[in-house]
Design an enzyme around this catalytic site. Structure first.
Site, PDB file in Angstrom:
ATOM      1  N   GLU A 451       6.574   7.471  -2.457  1.00  0.00           N
ATOM      2  CA  GLU A 451       5.217   7.484  -1.923  1.00  0.00           C
ATOM      3  C   GLU A 451       4.957   8.832  -1.242  1.00  0.00           C
ATOM      4  O   GLU A 451       4.415   9.722  -1.853  1.00  0.00           O
ATOM      5  CB  GLU A 451       5.035   6.292  -0.976  1.00  0.00           C
ATOM      6  CG  GLU A 451       3.583   5.878  -0.923  1.00  0.00           C
ATOM      7  CD  GLU A 451       3.358   4.421  -0.580  1.00  0.00           C
ATOM      8  OE1 GLU A 451       4.276   3.599  -0.689  1.00  0.00           O
ATOM      9  OE2 GLU A 451       2.224   4.101  -0.202  1.00  0.00           O
ATOM     10  N   GLU A 724       7.876   1.279   9.693  1.00  0.00           N
ATOM     11  CA  GLU A 724       6.596   0.925   9.071  1.00  0.00           C
ATOM     12  C   GLU A 724       6.142  -0.455   9.524  1.00  0.00           C
ATOM     13  O   GLU A 724       4.978  -0.670   9.841  1.00  0.00           O
ATOM     14  CB  GLU A 724       6.756   0.930   7.549  1.00  0.00           C
ATOM     15  CG  GLU A 724       5.503   0.462   6.823  1.00  0.00           C
ATOM     16  CD  GLU A 724       5.585   0.677   5.336  1.00  0.00           C
ATOM     17  OE1 GLU A 724       6.714   0.653   4.805  1.00  0.00           O
ATOM     18  OE2 GLU A 724       4.543   0.877   4.702  1.00  0.00           O
TER      19      GLU A 724
HETATM   20  C1  BGC Z   1       1.611   3.216   3.027  1.00  0.00           C
HETATM   21  C2  BGC Z   1       0.809   3.065   4.292  1.00  0.00           C
HETATM   22  C3  BGC Z   1      -0.602   3.162   3.842  1.00  0.00           C
HETATM   23  C4  BGC Z   1      -0.818   1.898   3.070  1.00  0.00           C
HETATM   24  C5  BGC Z   1      -2.199   1.604   2.673  1.00  0.00           C
HETATM   25  C6  BGC Z   1       1.375   2.005   2.211  1.00  0.00           C
HETATM   26  O1  BGC Z   1       2.097   1.932   1.073  1.00  0.00           O
HETATM   27  O2  BGC Z   1       2.927   3.474   3.253  1.00  0.00           O
HETATM   28  O3  BGC Z   1       1.237   3.661   5.385  1.00  0.00           O
HETATM   29  O4  BGC Z   1      -1.546   3.444   4.775  1.00  0.00           O
HETATM   30  O5  BGC Z   1       0.027   1.818   1.968  1.00  0.00           O
HETATM   31  O6  BGC Z   1      -2.428   0.427   3.091  1.00  0.00           O
END
Ligand code: BGC
Length: 929
Positions: A451, A724
């Site tokens: 990501e 997270e």
């Molecule tokens: C990310 C988040 C992001 C989100 C969107 C995730 O996969 O890691 O931090 O804002 O997706 O909802």
């Protein structure tokens, strides 16, 4: 007053002050300075700027007290112009001159480039060797200066005569390449020798051609790596020789056999045997070229291992003691062709690397040794998020042979916090590390899995914290330019910037609102009005878009939303299923963004726009109140995030509604057993909301909570970065089953902004901290708290300490600023000028009164010691399984007498242990049968 206050060397735009700013892209750069050690009472009434260049020296007198981002005083610079700049300031007399800063512009127009983009032939695939592009240069005997201007499709590492040029990593960085491509400027005078020289540049896939995103995409910007290089040699007589990339360059496959940001790098260190092949010019738009606005990515620190151990499966595992971003540098000795492999992970599970959270990112570096001698192994074109590394293919590893190289945008640290709680301090340290790891050219969500993108929502909530901790104005200025560039015609803002998801229907509250919130935050923290002016069209486009989506009833409803993402009560696989309804979140954001935009328009002198957006904000607030707020002040969907937004963003029309909403929020905090129960949206707001409702002690109960979920729970689990999820690691040490489980995400660390502003009490009260608000929030749950920030005006400080029955408050106000001070317990505020202050006053934090005969169950919740005893007793007697269950079951009875606590608890569920509980509670809160 003082005649000897010498200003600091001027800082140029948002470049960290240093002796030299090379390759700046601004023709009329703004200047800032601070006046340290001026002594109390110093007031700048005028300044002089001296600009000296080959054409002579000019001094410009300006009668002004301004010292932050003051306009360039003379004619704009042209490309390649080099001047030195210094300032002096006057109160009653002139100060000495500051140290000078050397400013040199880059190539300001496309016409300055005679070089062309060249690309290897054959073109090569993403998983073939990284090419090295080379050319021979003849340098004149009378060389006076040499500059190399450089950029690439891909990432590059340049060398002159085999010596690496500069220390930049992952240059040219990641921007919205179709609109903006950065070039860098290097002074290579010292690396050239008269006569023959070899300039070579290695190209890697980077963001341009590597993998991006979890859907397996790669080469999102193009499938050909390319280089644009222009070496300019100036002789002592002023002649300029220019060598640009053209078809005389050659490309040779290097020993970097494969490179990818997610997957890692595979390197053959044996002498290369490949032959050079041709390059060809490719068409590329040079109007996209921009100079950097902030510092590059660099190695910022190295860490030695804490342990090197053998895992249960017999593998060598190195623990660096810190979750970090970068790579492993390894010294080995082996035979030619031996293969050494380094794998990475943020956490261990059952003693082995836990790689599931990385999803498809292989995060593996491998090397084929040249052999026979000590070799140092480290990658060039990849980075990993890790604390642990597993090394195979070597003999026994000694700790001194392994180093973790920490990388990130090389930002200047500007903010610090400390307190009497080591756990809270470690949490703050974790916020700092998550920022370091995720400020890697672009502010990213996470640095480890497939990501690593510029998620707009994450930086929207973290912006205030980020701007306090580090000087990130330059980096975020660049990112906001990308946001505006990637914004769609209809004003919608991509979920990620640079936009690699390319989702044409993107509009999500809290994410797209970065377009408005972040420029405003930067303006508040730096005073940069020009940035606000540049972003204004983008800000307007977003709010206009939302106003159109909301339509005539002014409610933004339906459609896709992330909402209060990662509410801890949402199921692991459905992080958007929050308690706060997405429609409530969306309309609240529309009101808030329209409000900010009205303020921004007003400071920019756009009166019509200020009226228009003020009108939209008022209409949306009214619609919000009519649709989602009851006459008495309950807010749909009766969740902490809904109340936090309503209280912080002025969405409740009457004082009575605000009071009721505050009371309800407080009860929800109690009902959650003082566990956090907000996601991305509510988390940065909840402490401010509680304080505004007169409930600062409850904010501290949330802040100091260590049970799961809470801010400090991860610290008790050994976290060294912000996770997270509130429970990325579950209390039993296993990893959250959700497919989205990073251990390095700054978003939920956004409460650090409240630590600085609220706990220690150091906040901006006017743009750039020209006015400061010093309003500490002492509590009995801490003995002291302290925040220090290098504001644009210089160092500011606020701290408090409780000793005996006394509270001491310290403050520092830099020259050029004033502060409004609210001393706890004193109704009158005071305005102070620059200086250092100490105030002593009686400790205003109320001595907690244990519940008495007339107390309610709410009072039991609120008295920390009593509540702790009740939790312990209720658990010991097995009436409840833990604090959260106890709180939940007592929540309907908050107004009942404390003496009925056990009856309330067992009313609907007779508990075998209730008699024992009654007895156990007797000394604490006597119980009636
Ligand atoms: C990310 C988040 C992001 C989100 C969107 C995730 O996969 O890691 O931090 O804002 O997706 O909802």
């Amino acid at each position: 007053m003082s005649a000897i206050a010498t200003p600091t060397r001027p800082r140029v735009e948002h470049w960290t002050s240093g002796e030299r700013v090379l390759g700046i892209g601004v023709a009329s750069p703004r200047l800032s300075w601070t006046v340290p050690d001026a002594g109390t009472g110093f007031r700048q009434v005028a300044y002089e700027v001296e600009v000296a260049g080959p054409g002579g020296r000019q001094v410009h007198l300006v009668r002004s007290a301004d010292q932050v981002l003051v306009p360039w005083p003379t004619t704009p610079l042209v490309s390649r112009e080099r001047v030195t700049v210094r300032v002096r300031v006057r109160d009653t007399e002139w100060s000495p001159w500051s140290d000078p800063v050397e400013v040199e512009t880059g190539l300001l127009t496309p016409a300055d480039w005679s070089a062309a983009f060249v690309s290897p032939v054959p073109t090569g695939e993403a998983d073939t060797s990284s090419p090295e592009l080379t050319c021979r240069i003849t340098a004149p005997e009378d060389l006076a200066a040499a500059r190399l201007y450089l950029t690439a499709h891909g990432v590059y590492v340049p060398f002159l005569n085999g010596v690496r040029i500069g220390q930049d990593l992952f240059a040219p960085g990641w921007t919205s390449y179709d609109h903006r491509l950065r070039y860098q400027t290097y002074d290579v005078t010292e690396l050239l020798c008269p006569g023959d020289n070899t300039l070579s540049v290695l190209l890697g896939n980077g963001w341009y051609r590597g993998r991006l995103g979890w859907r397996g995409q790669r080469a999102l910007y193009g499938d050909r790596l390319a280089l644009l290089a222009q070496l300019e040699l100036t002789t002592t007589t002023g002649e300029r020789h220019v060598h640009g990339t053209d078809d005389t360059w050659v490309a040779t496959p290097s020993g970097i056999l494969a490179d990818d940001l997610y997957d890692g790098q595979r390197t053959d260190l044996r002498p290369p045997s490949a032959r050079p092949a041709a390059v060809e010019r490719i068409d590329a738009d040079l109007t996209r070229l921009v100079a950097p606005d902030g510092p590059p990515v660099r190695a910022t620190e190295t860490l030695a291992p804490v342990t090197v151990t053998t895992s249960p499966a017999g593998r060598t595992v190195v623990d660096f003691g810190q979750n970090l971003v970068g790579w492993v540098r390894l010294r080995v000795r082996g035979a030619a062709g031996d293969e050494v492999t380094v794998r990475h992970a943020e956490v261990l599970e059952n003693g082995e690397l836990a790689t599931r959270p990385l999803r498809s990112a292989k995060a593996t570096d491998s090397y084929l040794l040249a052999g026979d001698t000590d070799e140092t192994l480290e990658p060039l074109f990849t980075f990993h998020g890790f604390r642990y590394a597993e090394i195979t293919g070597t003999g026994p590893i000694a700790a001194e042979d392994v180093t973790a190289v920490v990388i990130g945008t090389d930002l200047l640290r500007t903010g610090w916090f400390s307190s009497s709680s080591p756990t809270l301090d470690r949490f703050h340290e974790n916020v700092v590390w998550s920022m370091r790891g995720n400020f890697l050219d672009v502010p990213t969500d996470c640095p480890q899995r497939d990501e690593r993108m510029g998620w707009t929502g994450d930086i929207q909530v973290f912006g205030p914290t980020a701007t306090f901790l580090y000087d990130c104005a330059g980096m975020l200025t660049s990112w906001l330019a990308d946001l505006a560039a990637d914004q769609l015609e209809d004003g919608s803002v991509p979920f990620v910037v640079p936009d690699v998801l390319r989702d044409r229907s993107a509009s999500a509250a809290a994410w797209g609102d970065a377009a408005v919130a972040l420029p405003w935050t930067l303006y508040q923290r730096t005073g940069d009005l020009d940035l606000l002016a540049r972003q204004l069209p983008s800000m307007c486009a977003w709010v206009d878009h939302l106003a159109a989506l909301a339509g005539e009833n002014h409610l933004w409803t339906g459609g896709f939303q992330y909402g209060d993402w990662l509410d801890p009560d949402a199921p692991p696989q459905q992080p958007g299923l929050a308690k706060a309804h997405p429609d409530v979140v969306a309309t609240a954001h529309l009101a808030h963004s329209a409000e900010i935009l009205a303020l921004a328009s007003a400071v920019l002198g756009e009166a019509d726009a200020a009226t228009r957006y003020g009108g939209i904000a008022a209409a949306v607030r009214e619609a919000f109140a009519a649709e989602y707020v009851t006459a008495h002040g309950r807010v749909l969907s009766d969740s902490p995030t809904a109340y936090a937004m309503a209280l912080c963003w002025n969405l409740l029309p009457s004082a009575a509604q605000r009071a009721h909403a505050g009371t309800r929020l407080a009860d929800l905090v109690r009902a959650s057993g003082f566990r956090i129960s907000t996601g991305f949206v509510g988390t940065p707001l909840i402490c401010d909301a509680l304080v505004s409702a007169g409930q600062s002690e409850l904010a501290y109960r949330l802040l100091t909570q260590t049970g799961c979920p809470s801010w400090l729970y991860p610290v008790t689990m050994g976290a060294t970065t912000i996770w997270e999820r509130w429970d990325s690691m579950l209390p039993d040490g296993s990893i959250n089953p959700g497919s989205m489980t990073s251990f390095n995400h700054y978003a939920l660390g956004a409460v650090a902004d409240w630590l600085h502003r609220g706990v220690a009490g150091l906040a901006p009260a006017a743009p750039g901290y020209r006015a400061i608000l010093i309003r500490p929030t002492p509590t009995r749950q801490l003995d002291f708290a302290s925040a220090t920030h290098h504001t644009p005006y210089g160092q500011a400080h606020a701290s408090w300490r409780r000793t005996g029955d006394q509270l001491t408050v310290l403050a520092t106000v830099p020259v050029g600023a004033t502060a409004t001070v609210h001393l706890p317990g004193e109704p009158a505020r005071r305005i102070v000028g620059p200086g250092r202050y100490e105030w002593r006053l009686p400790d205003p934090t109320p001595v907690p009164r244990p519940p008495g005969p007339t107390s309610t169950i709410r009072d039991v919740f609120d008295h920390v010691d009593t509540w702790t005893s009740v939790v312990a007793a209720a658990c010991a007697t097995e009436v409840v399984s833990g604090e959260v269950e106890l709180a939940r079951r007592l929540a309907p009875y908050l107004d009942a007498p404390a003496s009925e606590l056990v009856s309330c608890l067992t009313r609907d569920r007779p508990a075998p242990g209730s008699d024992e509980l009654r007895t156990a509670l007797h000394p604490v809160v006597p119980q009636r049968d």
